[in-house]
Design a protein around this motif. Sequence first.
Motif, short mmCIF file in Angstrom:
data_model
loop_
_atom_site.label_atom_id
_atom_site.label_comp_id
_atom_site.label_asym_id
_atom_site.label_seq_id
_atom_site.Cartn_x
_atom_site.Cartn_y
_atom_site.Cartn_z
N ASP A 108 27.08 50.30 26.13
CA ASP A 108 26.66 49.45 27.36
C ASP A 108 27.47 48.29 27.30
N ASP A 109 27.57 47.74 26.31
CA ASP A 109 28.50 46.60 26.12
C ASP A 109 29.82 46.61 26.37
N LEU A 110 30.26 47.87 25.71
CA LEU A 110 31.76 48.07 26.09
C LEU A 110 31.97 48.43 27.65
N ARG A 111 31.00 49.25 28.18
CA ARG A 111 31.25 49.52 29.37
C ARG A 111 31.28 48.18 30.40
N ARG A 112 30.48 47.38 30.16
CA ARG A 112 30.22 46.13 30.94
C ARG A 112 31.79 45.28 30.90
N LEU A 113 32.14 45.31 29.47
CA LEU A 113 33.54 44.38 29.02
C LEU A 113 34.48 45.26 29.79
N TRP A 114 34.72 46.72 29.83
CA TRP A 114 35.76 47.27 30.26
C TRP A 114 35.83 47.43 31.87
N ALA A 115 34.45 47.25 32.48
CA ALA A 115 34.42 47.17 33.90
C ALA A 115 35.06 45.81 34.50
N ASP A 116 34.55 44.62 33.49
CA ASP A 116 35.15 43.41 33.85
C ASP A 116 36.80 43.31 33.61
N ALA A 117 37.25 43.95 32.66
CA ALA A 117 38.50 43.87 32.47
C ALA A 117 39.25 44.59 33.66
N ARG A 118 38.74 45.95 33.82
CA ARG A 118 39.39 46.71 34.97
C ARG A 118 39.48 45.66 36.23
N THR A 119 38.45 45.07 36.56
CA THR A 119 38.34 44.38 37.76
C THR A 119 39.22 43.43 37.83
N HIS A 120 39.72 42.49 36.61
CA HIS A 120 40.46 41.60 36.47
C HIS A 120 41.96 42.11 36.73
N HIS A 121 42.10 43.45 36.05
CA HIS A 121 43.50 44.05 36.34
C HIS A 121 43.88 44.39 37.71
N HIS A 122 42.70 45.05 38.37
CA HIS A 122 42.94 45.33 39.76
C HIS A 122 43.49 43.91 40.60
N ALA A 123 42.51 42.85 40.28
CA ALA A 123 43.03 41.85 40.94
C ALA A 123 44.17 41.10 40.63
N LEU A 124 44.72 41.30 39.54
CA LEU A 124 46.06 40.68 39.13
C LEU A 124 47.23 41.56 39.88
N ARG A 125 46.86 42.99 39.73
CA ARG A 125 47.91 44.02 40.57
C ARG A 125 47.82 43.64 42.05
N MET A 126 46.63 43.29 42.53
CA MET A 126 46.69 43.21 44.10
C MET A 126 47.40 41.79 44.44
N LEU A 127 47.14 40.91 43.47
CA LEU A 127 47.79 39.44 43.75
C LEU A 127 49.54 39.70 43.51
N THR A 128 49.85 40.56 42.76
CA THR A 128 51.05 40.93 42.43
C THR A 128 51.68 41.40 43.53
N ASP A 129 50.93 42.68 44.19
CA ASP A 129 51.28 43.48 45.31
C ASP A 129 51.59 42.39 46.32
N ILE A 130 50.62 41.48 46.82
CA ILE A 130 50.70 40.60 47.81
C ILE A 130 51.77 39.75 47.85
N GLU A 131 52.08 38.94 46.53
CA GLU A 131 53.01 38.43 46.20
C GLU A 131 54.48 39.14 46.77
N ARG A 132 54.34 40.46 46.06
CA ARG A 132 55.51 41.27 46.37
C ARG A 132 55.83 41.32 47.89
N VAL A 133 54.74 41.78 48.46
CA VAL A 133 54.79 41.93 50.00
C VAL A 133 55.63 40.54 50.70
#
Length: 893
Positions: A108-133
């Motif tokens: 449960d702890d790892l799942r929570r941590l993985w979900a937070d990391a995945r959220t940060h990863h998608h946010a960073l990639r979205m920001l990168t894509d927005i910047e690329r656009v």
Amino acid sequence: MSSPPPTKPPRGVKQGKETSGLLMSVIRTLSASETNEQREKERAKLEKEYKKSDARLDELVAAHAQEITDVMQKFSAVCSALGAWGQHCSAAEARLGACRALLRVRRDDLRRLWADARTHHHALRMLTDIERVVVSERSARELASAGRVLGAAHALRGALLTASTELPRVHALSATTAQLQAKKKELVDIIVRRISAAVYRGERAPLGRGLSARRRTALLLAELTKSEEVTDAYLQDITPEYEASLTEEDKTFETTVMISLEALGVLEQLKEATEKFKVQIQNELLEVIDSVSRRIVDEVEIEADADGEEDLEIAEVEGVTETGRPLARLVTCLAEEFKACGTRNKRLLQLWRAALQRHSLSERGLHSEHHYWSAVQQVMQLLLTEYLEIESVNLAAQRSNANTTDSSAPELRLSDYFSKKRPQRRRDKLFKLTVATPPVTGVVSRRQRYPLVCRPDPALLHAALPALHALCAHLERPGGGECSLRAFISDYVRWGESERLARTARSQIDAAMRAPAAWRERALPPDHTVGQRPVFACCIEAWGAVRESALAARRCGACGGVAALRACEAALGALAVHARAAHARLAPAPPARAARWLADDDIVRFLQALPNYRAAVEHGDYTAQELKQAYEREAEILGTSLGDGEVSNREIVADINTLVDLALLCESMEWLSTNIKTIPSLVSAPNAAGAGLKLSEKFQSDMAASAALFSEIAYKCLVFLHLEMRIECFHYLGQEERAEGPEGEEAGGATRLAHRLLAFHEHAVALLAPSALAYIMSGVGEMMSAAVVWRWQSERGAGAGAAGARLATLRHCLAALSLPHDGLHAAHAYLHLLACTPEEIITSVREKGPQFSELEYLNAFKVIGARRGLTDAEMRAQLRQLSAALGHVGVTV
């Protein structure tokens, strides 16, 4: 001892019955037995078998006792081991349950941590894509402004792909995505305009500046390395890096088009760009006309500032006048520009097909060369409509509807075409202002589109025809039909230009014939005509109008040249009307004896049947003897007609200038006839437009009829002069002058005749052809002889001295005219006859035969009898002897 383990019987071997089968048999036997005795027997049998089996079992157990002991020991050991392992498994299960509980908490702890990391990863990639656009949109704008359309296309495609695939649900980017789409459309428009510029503008170096050496080298290499067969592999090396490596000096049409097409392919807009390019073809061609027109206007202004330096190339073209030279230069330059654009357009189509093949697209919507050349013909029709002031472009439709009154279809006006707006319907006003407003014509609105190089005029067609012929020949491929441009020009020539040419030629002929000096001034014909003798100046001007109409038809060539020949026929018709009127005005009135004879068909047919007339008119080959006999026959017949009475002053043309004008009219008509006969060869001769016109038999027959009409007038003048000279011989040699004596009278009449003949010959020798002059003057000696004989026959007391003086004067006259004296031999012989006595004449007839006609002998006897004073009885006796000598019964006195 142990028994061997059982083995599997081989396949196909039947096993024996099992022991259980015996039991079943027993059961069946017991159940089937009906009496107790039978059952006892069966039971005893069973017991016996049981005992036997029990004994057997004891034997086997005894035999295998040790083995059974070993098995039991091993079984005990296995049971002990299994019990120990069961305890171990229980302990392990307990430990695993504890681990499971701990792992569940950690999961449960790892799942929570993985979900937070995945959220940060998608946010960073979205920001990168927005910047690329955002960066790609800015980069595309900068690259497009720098002219690197392929790089801009890649940047835009990357940005749009990122926005559509990576950021599809980011509503905050909707405005940016809309901007990217708008930028994509704008870039496509830029690329299409760039392709259009490459095709329609090409390599145009500014005035006064040539291309650099590097530029010329790049263009030469591009031409040498150009491949005729273009495939999709031809565009593989076209990348943004390749585009960035090119400099302005290295760019060519090939590289520009390939980069532009690859950019359209990257943007997936090849099909849409095809439609845009196809729609803009006509507008681009109009822009070409605009640029070429402005360039020619500037050149004309420069030449005007430089005292009008002439363009020798265009000045030498037939039919190009000073006012039409700018239009000729315009059409020539446009034809060259359109051909160059057509070559580039053909190469563009090859590259476009390769680009479509590279991106796996269909060629269905791609324009063809036919679209381009159709647009070229349309804009050329609009250009000609403007400069030639043609009301309707579709002349063929106007021709087909010429006999109807349906006017529902509106005409195509240039002002409506270039206004780009729907023409508004005019509404009738109740009141109108009386203030005059300047009219707004189509020319004014057209000048706002591009400048006119010269003033519109229908006559400018012939300045543009050489270039138009070359353009039409280029448009009409071998084996193809007539192009629409040639059909347009042919219709215009047939229904417009031919009428204008006819109207112009008629007006020029009317002006020349109605001028104050018409039919009075004479001039030498131009060098390009047949004949070098003087003719009427008005005839030269009129023939110039006819010849110009024929040359105009020849310049039209295949573009309605045969129809334009109607103008030549109309001009000849107008000229024939004036020629007849001039002949009626210049020819003397019927009181003149020659005019009356010329109106007598019998006399005209007689004269035209003689060899001397045919020799003069048909230029036949006749011997001198045949011509002499013809003149003698003519003198005999005409002398007989003139001998009926004296020729009065009213019956001759007293003014020598009238005869000179008639001779000049004769030569002018003959000159016109000769030149008219050259019209078929003139219009059928090859010219700058190519082969000459193919003439119909009707036109050739019409030209022959026109030439015959003028020849007929010339022959009438010729016959009139021919008769006039012979009538004047009788007039002057037969007149009576009572103021003088007989000798003075005779010498005076012959002298006046000599002066008259010499004066006419002096004027006519420079006007008439030798054959025509010979027809008029030759045979005058025979006519003089007939006149003298008639004069002597009418005299009764004239002396031989007066007759000799008359003959001497006439002989000098013939010598001055360079004519032979043979015509006067008859007069000399008759004079000798009059000097003889009747007896000598009768003796000569008996010995030598008759030398004169019976009538001449009778007249001679009358003269001799009057001179010698013979009585009527003596005269009758002499006449009976003459009749006997001639072989007749009698002679009437």
